[in-house]
Motif scaffolding. Structure first.
Motif, short mmCIF file in Angstrom:
data_model
loop_
_atom_site.label_atom_id
_atom_site.label_comp_id
_atom_site.label_asym_id
_atom_site.label_seq_id
_atom_site.Cartn_x
_atom_site.Cartn_y
_atom_site.Cartn_z
N SER A 76 0.70 -31.86 9.70
CA SER A 76 0.95 -31.87 11.14
C SER A 76 0.78 -29.94 12.00
O SER A 76 1.72 -29.92 10.73
N LYS A 92 -2.89 -29.40 18.90
CA LYS A 92 -1.69 -29.79 18.22
C LYS A 92 -3.05 -30.56 16.83
O LYS A 92 -4.50 -31.28 16.87
N ARG A 106 -3.95 -31.80 12.87
CA ARG A 106 -4.04 -32.92 11.68
C ARG A 106 -4.78 -32.61 10.25
O ARG A 106 -5.91 -32.31 11.09
N SER A 166 -5.90 -33.63 7.49
CA SER A 166 -6.03 -34.86 5.99
C SER A 166 -6.95 -34.35 5.00
O SER A 166 -8.11 -33.83 5.35
#
Length: 411
Positions: free
Chosen positions: A389, A405, A407, A409
């Motif tokens: 993150s 923010k 994140r 993946s």
């Protein structure tokens, strides 16, 4: 009849003739809102979009920071704080983690808009429209929410100014029939950078020069006059000591200092952009350079060899495309590249593991109502083998800073 005000989308307190001299390819936001025909053509360079969509990015806007009365022009991150500078000379400090955000505490103000901010240990260094560089330091740490800052130095220092004042050799021609001591910038200081070991500070200016300062006493060690044919908008330094300058003359120049040389010398001139270069960023290993310009493209340059053992300059390998207006700021963190544009959006790009893997645009962050002028990013440690993150901070001409923010993946 009075002088006409600047018509570009970035308020710069210049007349129209002065602004167009520095930014000839920026058109007014009103003139380009309905068409792209008046904007510069994109460079004839292939897009880097071959990375398969094997990654996901979740993003959310955590906060919108308001407190500045003029547009946010620069950002810097320390371990605990976010520093923001505005076009009306004000610098504010905010805690990095929400929900503690309020209106931010005022660090101080110079006499000109804040063009760039960098962190150096316990000091904050700011570059200003009034041709000065200022050094700030915390003088009262009694309260984390109400820390007091003091301007402890203004560059060039009094000692630098005094020692160069009486020597004829210290004067250089800055304009026709006008001379000034070489330690002075004579136009807005547009960008700052710090060497990997923190011993040197680099400053670039609209006066077409860049200077090197020793951070132990802020003495000016060197000045490269007339480094470009027009205003220098950006300067970055790689971890191995290469200096890159981007200019309104559409060029990027590469500089280096050999062990047996006293001054920086020109290594290469990169000329693929079709309009003013506004932003530069370099990868953490120093082998990839990213440049953003008014031509709406982000060019990717990779280090190449000059036939010997040493890698000495950059060659363009492709372009990242998607923004519809000028690129105004860039930031690199880990394998992510972030870009902010006059089209009011941010884009998040990810580089593949191998050079042949290319890049992918993972996300478009929208929410600002005016051009995105500056960026800062920090990456958190990976919380698993499949992702990580990061926090992204964006400053805009809409007077706000947004906190995002992300994140990232793998699928």
């Amino acid at each position: 009849m009075g002088l006409l005000p600047c018509s570009c989308p970035l308020p710069c307190n210049k007349t129209r003739s002065e602004c167009q001299m520095k930014y000839p390819d920026i058109q007014s936001e009103a003139s380009t809102s309905s068409t792209l025909l008046s904007q510069p053509s994109l460079p004839s360079i292939p897009s880097l979009s071959s990375l398969p969509q094997s990654y996901n990015v979740d993003h959310q806007c955590l906060a919108t920071l308001k407190g500045h009365s003029s547009y946010v022009s620069s950002l810097a991150l320390s371990e605990t704080s976010l520093f923001t500078g505005s076009s009306n000379s004000e610098i504010r400090v905010w805690p990095r983690e929400p929900p503690e955000y309020s209106t931010g505490n005022i660090v101080g103000a110079g006499n000109g808009g804040v063009k760039s901010l960098v962190i150096l240990g316990d000091k904050l260094i700011s570059a200003h429209q009034d041709h000065k560089i200022r050094v700030w330091k915390i003088v009262d740490e009694s309260s984390r929410r109400d820390q007091k800052y003091k301007c402890v130095a203004t560059l060039p220092t009094v000692n630098d100014r005094f020692t160069s004042l009486f020597s004829q050799k210290s004067y250089v021609e800055v304009r026709r029939h006008k001379k000034c001591t070489w330690v002075h910038h004579v136009d807005a200081v547009s960008s700052l950078a710090v060497s990997q070991d923190g011993s040197l500070l680099y400053s670039a200016s609209w006066d077409r020069s860049f200077k090197i300062w020793r951070t132990s006493d802020f003495k000016c060690l060197e000045s490269t006059e007339k480094a470009h044919d027009d205003a220098i908008n950006a300067i970055v330094v790689s971890r191995d000591g290469f200096v890159y300058t981007g200019s309104a003359d559409k060029k990027i120049k590469v500089w280096n200092k050999k062990d047996d040389m006293r001054q920086y010398s020109l290594v290469a001139t990169l000329t693929k952009h079709l309009s003013a270069v506004n932003a530069l960023a370099v990868s953490e290993d120093g082998k990839v350079l990213y440049s953003g310009a008014c031509d709406r493209s982000i060019l990717v340059w990779e280090r190449v060899s000059n036939g010997g053992d040493e890698e000495v300059h950059m060659s363009v390998v492709g372009a990242l495309r998607g923004h519809t207006k000028a690129i105004l700021c860039l930031a690199v963190a880990s394998d992510l590249v972030l870009s902010g544009s006059a089209d009011k959006s941010l884009r998040v790009w990810k580089r593949g593991l191998m050079e042949k893997d290319g890049y992918s645009c993972l996300a478009v962050l929208e929410g600002h109502t005016k051009p995105v002028k500056c960026l800062a990013v920090s990456v958190s440690a990976s919380d698993s083998n499949s992702g990580y993150s990061c926090m992204v901070y964006s400053g805009s001409l809409d007077l706000s800073v947004k906190v995002w923010k992300l994140r990232v993946s793998s699928v």
